[in-house]
Design a protein around this motif. Structure first.
Motif: not given
Length: 289
Positions: A120-143
């Motif tokens: 069993t794996v409990v994956a708690h709050e992975p900060p993945l920009a790739e799965v967000l509706p605002d993906r492109d903006v989030a990736l720019r924010v991290f960059a």
């Protein structure tokens, strides 16, 4: 609580430090992990699972785990192989895993590659920009925060990280056009000390937040996957990442008490609700929730 037994393990590119707390009962060991959070962040949570053997570790490049390859960045697949190596070194055929933040990202990579190792794996709050509706903006924010760190140092980069981490909801398209937050407002240094080896901003930020999980492999895995988010943080980026992963997997997210650090009991000066968090985690691991 049983004192941990500390060990070291040589893996390609690093010397890993890990700890084992023998439990009073039998059953499947529990691996508690984060990234870049070290083993020190799980002391409070581990104290609630004395009936189980509990494993913790410092990810490569963090505290006791030293890199030997001279690389500037780490990758989730690399961390996944480190986690595999620790599980095998402990001698466990399979483990249950609670993985938080970047550790949740790395554990998704582990399940895609080695599903038999995790029951069993409990994956708690992975900060993945790739799965967000605002993906492109989030990736720019991290960059942008990564570029700020490389250009101006820790204080400036971390100020941008904190501002983004506590932002509620999708990022506006012009997020990176606004004035930079003042590091002093967050109690951060305003002077650049010249170092660029921070485990978060330097080593893991870009590859962790930009990771694309292998959802086909995750759906096919024998591992029971539980995707978790905090009730108090569900509109913040890491929790939104969890909701996005759950949606891609076609499962309902599990809501946990408190926030992104809800399992902390004073570690690193942060307070969550560790007793309630541990109760919720135990129920999930026991299949009661």
């Amino acid at each position: 609580m049983t004192s941990p037994e500390s060990h070291t393990l040589s893996v390609p590119g690093a010397e890993l430090a890990y700890d084992v707390r023998p439990g009073t009962g039998g059953g499947v060991p529990l691996f508690l992990l984060g990234s870049p959070m070290s083993a020190a962040g799980f002391v409070s949570l581990a104290a609630h699972f004395t009936d189980r053997t509990v494993i913790t570790y410092d990810p490569r490049g963090v505290e006791r785990s030293k890199r030997t390859d001279g690389a500037a960045e780490s990758h989730p697949e690399e961390h996944a192989e480190d986690i595999r190596a620790v599980i095998e070194a402990v001698g466990a055929e399979t483990v249950d895993v609670f993985a938080s933040s970047g550790g949740a990202v790395n554990t998704l990579a582990l399940v895609a590659r080695h599903p038999a190792l995790a029951r069993t794996v409990v994956a708690h709050e992975p900060p993945l920009a790739e799965v967000l509706p605002d993906r492109d903006v989030a990736l720019r924010v991290f960059a942008d925060m990564g570029e700020t760190y490389r250009r101006e140092g820790f204080g400036a980069g971390m100020a941008k990280f904190i501002a983004a981490a506590v932002h509620q909801g999708p990022f506006p398209a012009d997020w990176t056009d606004g004035p930079a937050p003042d590091p002093a407002a967050f109690g951060l240094p305003t002077q650049d000390d010249g170092t660029r080896d921070d485990a978060l901003l330097g080593q893991n930020l870009r590859n962790s937040t930009g990771y694309r999980p292998d959802f086909a492999a995750l759906r096919a895995a024998s591992t029971r996957l539980v995707i978790a988010a905090g009730r108090e943080s569900e509109r913040e980026l890491p929790a939104r990442g969890a909701l996005g992963v759950a949606e891609r997997l076609g499962i309902a997210p599990t809501m946990f008490p408190s926030h992104h650090g809800g399992f902390l009991g004073g570690e690193f000066g942060q307070e969550g609700e560790p007793a309630e968090f541990a109760k919720a985690l135990r129920a999930v691991l026991d299949g009661d929730s």
